[in-house]
Design a protein around this motif. Structure first.
Motif, PDB file in Angstrom:
ATOM      1  N   LEU A 183       0.845  -1.192   0.000  1.00  0.00           N
ATOM      2  CA  LEU A 183       0.000   0.000   0.000  1.00  0.00           C
ATOM      3  C   LEU A 183       0.879   1.240   0.000  1.00  0.00           C
ATOM      4  N   GLY A 240       2.869   0.123  -2.485  1.00  0.00           N
ATOM      5  CA  GLY A 240       2.325  -0.039  -3.827  1.00  0.00           C
ATOM      6  C   GLY A 240       3.335   0.360  -4.889  1.00  0.00           C
ATOM      7  N   SER A 299      -1.315  -4.244  -5.749  1.00  0.00           N
ATOM      8  CA  SER A 299      -0.905  -2.923  -5.287  1.00  0.00           C
ATOM      9  C   SER A 299      -2.145  -2.133  -4.875  1.00  0.00           C
ATOM     10  N   GLU A 300      -1.940  -1.189  -3.955  1.00  0.00           N
ATOM     11  CA  GLU A 300      -3.045  -0.358  -3.504  1.00  0.00           C
ATOM     12  C   GLU A 300      -2.574   1.069  -3.335  1.00  0.00           C
ATOM     13  N   ASN A 301      -3.257   1.992  -4.034  1.00  0.00           N
ATOM     14  CA  ASN A 301      -2.926   3.405  -3.932  1.00  0.00           C
ATOM     15  C   ASN A 301      -1.417   3.603  -3.990  1.00  0.00           C
ATOM     16  N   PHE A 355      -5.752  -1.734  -6.554  1.00  0.00           N
ATOM     17  CA  PHE A 355      -6.833  -1.119  -5.786  1.00  0.00           C
ATOM     18  C   PHE A 355      -6.584   0.382  -5.711  1.00  0.00           C
ATOM     19  N   GLN A 356      -7.663   1.169  -5.796  1.00  0.00           N
ATOM     20  CA  GLN A 356      -7.506   2.612  -5.754  1.00  0.00           C
ATOM     21  C   GLN A 356      -8.697   3.265  -5.068  1.00  0.00           C
ATOM     22  N   TYR A 382      -8.177  -3.194 -12.434  1.00  0.00           N
ATOM     23  CA  TYR A 382      -8.146  -1.923 -11.710  1.00  0.00           C
ATOM     24  C   TYR A 382      -9.479  -1.767 -10.987  1.00  0.00           C
ATOM     25  N   ALA A 435      -8.231   0.522   3.082  1.00  0.00           N
ATOM     26  CA  ALA A 435      -8.128  -0.886   3.457  1.00  0.00           C
ATOM     27  C   ALA A 435      -8.346  -1.082   4.948  1.00  0.00           C
ATOM     28  N   ARG A 487     -14.041  -2.625   2.379  1.00  0.00           N
ATOM     29  CA  ARG A 487     -12.874  -3.323   2.923  1.00  0.00           C
ATOM     30  C   ARG A 487     -12.999  -4.830   2.684  1.00  0.00           C
ATOM     31  N   ARG A 503     -12.417  -5.598  -0.937  1.00  0.00           N
ATOM     32  CA  ARG A 503     -10.980  -5.486  -1.228  1.00  0.00           C
ATOM     33  C   ARG A 503     -10.223  -6.720  -0.774  1.00  0.00           C
ATOM     34  N   MET A 538      -8.334  -9.596  -3.088  1.00  0.00           N
ATOM     35  CA  MET A 538      -6.908  -9.867  -2.882  1.00  0.00           C
ATOM     36  C   MET A 538      -6.657 -11.358  -2.718  1.00  0.00           C
TER      37      MET A 538
END
Length: 679
Positions: A535, A539, A557-559, A614-615, A643, A654, A662, A665, A669
């Motif tokens: 994250l 990320g 990856s997240e943000n 994740f965004q 995406y 998250a 959450r 997400r 994952m």
């Protein structure tokens, strides 16, 4: 553990301690409908054995009660309240009797948008900060949807993650406690007031603020003092300033000195740790450092989302007695309460600081008292793998004890799930050993399992002994999780951070590979079934690692960060953060080349690893406009990429986002790793 268990997770977030240390008031947060509520609970602490006690619930209802502060006489508690069924309504200042015999009452004269508050030394007044009515940028009348005609922006601090548009600043107010009184505003101007602290005689209030003309370009907070008896905003006096910045003021018991957390280097880089400083309250002499050689940051600088992340950490300093200041210090992925001996007459250090507790713990919310000559530190934190509880330690002037758990309600939810077994190893790296946590399924032994390496955020974060929620979930699915504190991680000293400055994707990426190689060499990870997760800066590392290597079968990856060139202006804090981390800037060809050299987008053509992105759509720290560049490029290249864009969510959704998002997400994952690694 499965993603739906998030709905049953409880977090002890904050607390305050009675002046006689006989009880504490804690905040217990839980999922309510599809959001969060929290109530105040009273925990008795007068049991000399120091064991857990059953807390007594003080507040109730569909409310989010936070930031408790016990009155000097121990009979009342002030706190902030939001109605969770009316999400757009700002918080109000409330007061309740600790006995619970009276319903909580509004204490801020109807003022909303309250951010923080403190009792006066005599308990007859409350100081608080709240948003002022004068807008900074807004022009024209607001429409029915709340949006203005326009925002005329002349500074780059108009936005902030988790806030959105910073249309109003918080300023200082004082109100009489216990009566229906009108608050008096004491400060104004184009700056925020925070970290308020009453002088012991009740005649003045200290706070931190950045009142510089170019505060948006060269941020530097200093400590100010203002009279507490005014009837209108007036000019404060600067009383403590460092070459870098200073915040979190605390007065000495006699009011002659002020302590603050800060950095005494001009325009400091990320390798400088915040320390504790003391200066005369009239600003007549420069402040002195209480532990100039410590090379560890004051504050809670460790990463575990078991801490909740929805409330600000309370780390001191607390000037408890004339000779003792207590503050949280972070060291090697742990954070502990520390005692800083100080000479009451001169305000200079009297002896070397020492830890007041030991062990694999974190200290998120610190409150201290000194009844009957005993120095009692209470804190809400994690202990080993256990989720947040109220812990306590009594200073005996010698060895630091293991803290005692005073509650069990914060970690009770873990009894229903598999809790990862945590093991710390020292992985050999190019510039020293890399402390690495390994989260494993209980009873897995030394079998080689499919393994996910999880890179923390920051880069000035550091994994703690307490496993994150995603580690709980991955371990329950049969994965090991490798959590390395690579170069750039805070809490390991300046020399561990410095090599990573201006070298994102260099020494840090090498350390990720070294840590993973070591776990494979131990026989714990299957080298053919590896994944990578992260994250924010983590990320970034996910994007970088899959663009510069092909050892991972899947990535999440997240943000994150994709293009450092565009992120310099698109991120809410990147101008200053790029300077302090030596990333570069696009104001010269050399700076532009440095940014591009540290951009994962430069390696997009080499990415072959299936990537799930994740965004948070409302994220201002690592905005969608950056990460979408990587997604679009991968799609054009016809690589396997997904995406997932979550509306209204900010940078750390998250942990802090809407529960159903959450859960979605976490489910995606797990399914992504199962599809590409577990089979």
């Amino acid at each position: 553990m499965v993603p739906d268990d998030i709905r049953r997770q409880v977090v002890l977030e904050e607390h305050d301690l009675a002046p006689d240390a006989s009880f504490a008031v804690v905040v217990r947060r839980f999922v309510y409908r599809n959001g969060y509520a929290s109530h105040l609970w009273v925990v008795a602490l007068d049991d000399e054995r120091g064991g857990p006690t059953a807390p007594r619930q003080l507040t109730s209802g569909a409310v989010r009660d936070t930031r408790p502060r016990v009155s000097p006489d121990g009979r009342r508690v002030a706190f902030l309240r939001r109605d969770v069924l009316r999400l757009g309504r700002p918080g109000r200042l409330m007061v309740a009797d600790v006995s619970g015999r009276r319903r909580p009452a509004d204490a801020g004269g109807g003022r909303t948008g309250v951010a923080e508050h403190e009792w006066s030394p005599t308990g007859d007044r409350l100081a608080f900060t709240a948003e002022v009515d004068a807008p900074r940028f807004i022009v024209g009348r607001r429409a029915k949807n709340g949006e203005p005609l326009a925002r005329v922006i002349r500074r780059i601090d108009w936005r902030y993650d988790d806030t959105g548009h910073v249309d109003r600043w918080e300023h200082l107010f004082v109100v009489a406690a216990g009566r229906r009184a009108r608050p008096v505003q004491l400060t104004d101007g184009d700056h925020r007031v925070e970290g308020i602290a009453w002088r012991p005689d009740g005649q003045a209030i200290a706070f931190s603020a950045d009142r510089g003309a170019d505060a948006d370009l060269t941020p530097r907070t200093t400590i100010w003092s203002i009279g507490a008896n005014g009837t209108a905003p007036s000019e404060p006096t600067e009383v403590l300033a460092l070459a870098g910045w200073a915040n979190a003021p605390a007065w000495s018991p006699d009011g002659r000195h002020i302590a603050a957390v800060g950095i005494d280097e001009a325009r400091p880089l990320d390798d400088v740790s915040p320390g504790l400083f003391v200066g005369p309250a009239d600003g007549s002499r420069p402040p002195v450092a209480l532990a100039p050689q410590m090379d560890r940051p004051v504050g809670d600088w460790v990463d575990t989302d078991l801490e909740g992340w929805m409330t600000a950490a309370r780390f001191g300093p607390h000037w408890v007695t004339p000779e003792a200041i207590v503050a949280t210090v972070s060291d090697r992925g742990r954070s502990h309460p520390w005692l800083f001996p100080v000479d009451a007459e001169s305000g200079r250090p009297a002896a070397a600081p020492r830890a007041m507790a030991r062990g694999d713990i974190t200290c998120r919310s610190l409150a201290v008292a000194a009844p009957d000559g005993r120095l009692v530190a209470t804190f809400i934190g994690t202990q080993g793998s256990r989720a947040m509880e109220l812990l306590s330690a009594v200073d005996d002037g010698a060895t630091a004890p293991e803290p005692r758990a005073r509650t069990t309600v914060g970690s009770a939810w873990q009894r229903r799930v598999i809790v990862p077994e945590m093991r710390a190893v020292e992985a050999p790296g190019r510039q020293g050993t890399i402390e690495t946590w390994i989260a494993s399924p209980p009873g897995a032994g030394d079998a080689a399992l499919p393994t996910i390496v999880d890179v923390h955020g920051g880069p000035l974060g550091a994994w703690a002994p307490a496993p994150a929620i995603e580690a709980h979930l991955l371990v329950a699915r049969g994965y090991r999780v490798v959590l390395p504190n690579i170069r750039g991680s805070a809490t390991y000293g300046r020399d561990w951070i410095r090599p990573q400055l201006g070298d994102w994707g260099g020494v840090d990426a090498a350390d990720v590979h070294s840590a993973l190689d070591h776990v494979i060499a131990l026989g714990l990870a299957d080298p053919h079934r590896l994944g990578v997760l992260g994250l924010s800066y983590g990320g970034f590392m996910v994007h970088w690692l899959i663009g510069t290597s092909h050892r991972f079968r899947a990535a999440v990856s997240e943000n994150g960060v994709a293009n450092q060139v565009s992120a310099w202006a698109n991120s809410d804090t990147a101008v200053e953060n790029n300077r302090s981390s030596l990333l570069g800037d696009p104001l010269s060809e050399e700076g532009m080349r440095r940014l591009w050299r540290q951009s994962p987008l430069a390696h997009v053509a080499d990415i072959r690893t299936p990537l799930l992105m994740f965004q948070g759509e409302a994220d201002r720290r690592c905005p969608a406009t950056d990460n979408e560049q990587l997604f679009v490029a991968l799609r054009v290249l016809r690589r396997e990429v997904e995406y997932v864009l979550y509306p209204e969510e900010f940078h750390t959704f998250a942990v802090t986002g809407r529960p159903d998002r959450r859960i979605d997400r976490m489910t995606r994952m797990l399914d992504w790793f199962d599809r590409h690694i577990a089979r």
